[in-house]
Scaffold this active site. Structure first.
Site, PDB file in Angstrom:
ATOM      1  N   GLU A  35      32.420  11.187  24.001  1.00  0.00           N
ATOM      2  CA  GLU A  35      33.719  12.003  23.988  1.00  0.00           C
ATOM      3  C   GLU A  35      34.869  11.132  23.115  1.00  0.00           C
ATOM      4  O   GLU A  35      35.141  10.573  24.478  1.00  0.00           O
ATOM      5  CB  GLU A  35      33.989  13.463  24.002  1.00  0.00           C
ATOM      6  CG  GLU A  35      35.391  13.548  23.949  1.00  0.00           C
ATOM      7  CD  GLU A  35      36.186  14.892  24.894  1.00  0.00           C
ATOM      8  OE1 GLU A  35      37.332  15.132  25.005  1.00  0.00           O
ATOM      9  OE2 GLU A  35      34.909  15.608  25.139  1.00  0.00           O
ATOM     10  N   LYS A 124      34.884  24.677  26.116  1.00  0.00           N
ATOM     11  CA  LYS A 124      34.841  24.304  27.415  1.00  0.00           C
ATOM     12  C   LYS A 124      36.393  25.182  28.080  1.00  0.00           C
ATOM     13  O   LYS A 124      37.709  24.911  27.550  1.00  0.00           O
ATOM     14  CB  LYS A 124      35.789  22.650  26.384  1.00  0.00           C
ATOM     15  CG  LYS A 124      36.665  22.483  27.143  1.00  0.00           C
ATOM     16  CD  LYS A 124      37.352  20.545  26.086  1.00  0.00           C
ATOM     17  CE  LYS A 124      38.141  20.499  27.108  1.00  0.00           C
ATOM     18  NZ  LYS A 124      38.852  19.140  26.082  1.00  0.00           N
TER      19      LYS A 124
END
Length: 203
Positions: A35, A124
């Site tokens: 990411e 998340k």
């Protein structure tokens, strides 16, 4: 592509000239989710470099995605998933419409249910170290069984087991894995340590 390890390397602040070498080291160490947050220098350019360098061997995505218009830019750069620090249903739905994986940030049961029913690929939990394994375990007890939880924030090899026992299937590693300017060799060492710790966890 090997994707069974649910470890996401968060390369916040990475610069373009570091991307290729660090991404290659991560993949070689066994991490296949990378990411690059959009508040990094030339993040979209870095995502494009990462996708071209290791895209055949890893999932490349963008973090800190806050607006719907950013999703198409991530897709155009070669990104395959979107991570946000917050729960925004419009961003989730646009991400899914574009065919990308959606991983919104949640902290409360209300946000978790909102994101889950909007179709999020995974949730998340951020910042995980504030909620802690005890809080996550309590939340997991009321969430749908198929909800996939990822602990992000204050997470590292030393506490993988505690978060796994609380119900998390994966982990997002930021400063415990990478800091701007860090040598690729050092990142590789930390990545191998994270992979080794992950591989000791029981399902």
């Amino acid at each position: 592509m090997t994707t069974e390890r649910h470890i996401i390397a968060i390369l916040r602040g990475i610069r373009g000239n570091e991307v290729a070498s660090i991404c290659r080291e991560l993949v070689d160490a066994g991490i296949h989710w990378i990411e690059i947050p959009l508040n990094s220098p030339d993040a979209l350019g870095s995502i494009e470099v990462a996708a071209k360098t290791v895209g055949a061997d890893a999932h490349i995505g963008a973090g800190t995605v806050l607006r719907t218009d950013q999703v198409a830019k991530v897709a155009a750069a070669g990104g395959t998933f979107v991570v946000s620090p917050n729960t925004d249903v419009a961003v989730i739905k646009e991400t899914l419409r574009m065919g990308l994986g959606s991983y919104p940030g949640i902290f409360s049961p209300t946000e978790a249910f909102q994101a889950f029913f909007a179709g999020a690929s995974g949730l998340k939990i951020f910042p995980a170290d504030v909620l802690g394994p005890k809080g996550i375990k309590a939340m997991k007890a009321v969430l749908p069984r198929e909800a996939s939880l990822y602990a992000v924030g204050g997470v590292g090899p030393e506490n993988f087991e505690a978060y796994r026992n609380a119900g998390c299937i994966g982990f997002g590693l930021g400063t415990s894995l990478y800091r701007p300017g860090m040598d690729a060799t050092e990142v590789a060492r930390k990545a191998r340590s994270a992979v080794a710790a992950y591989d000791t966890l029981s399902d």
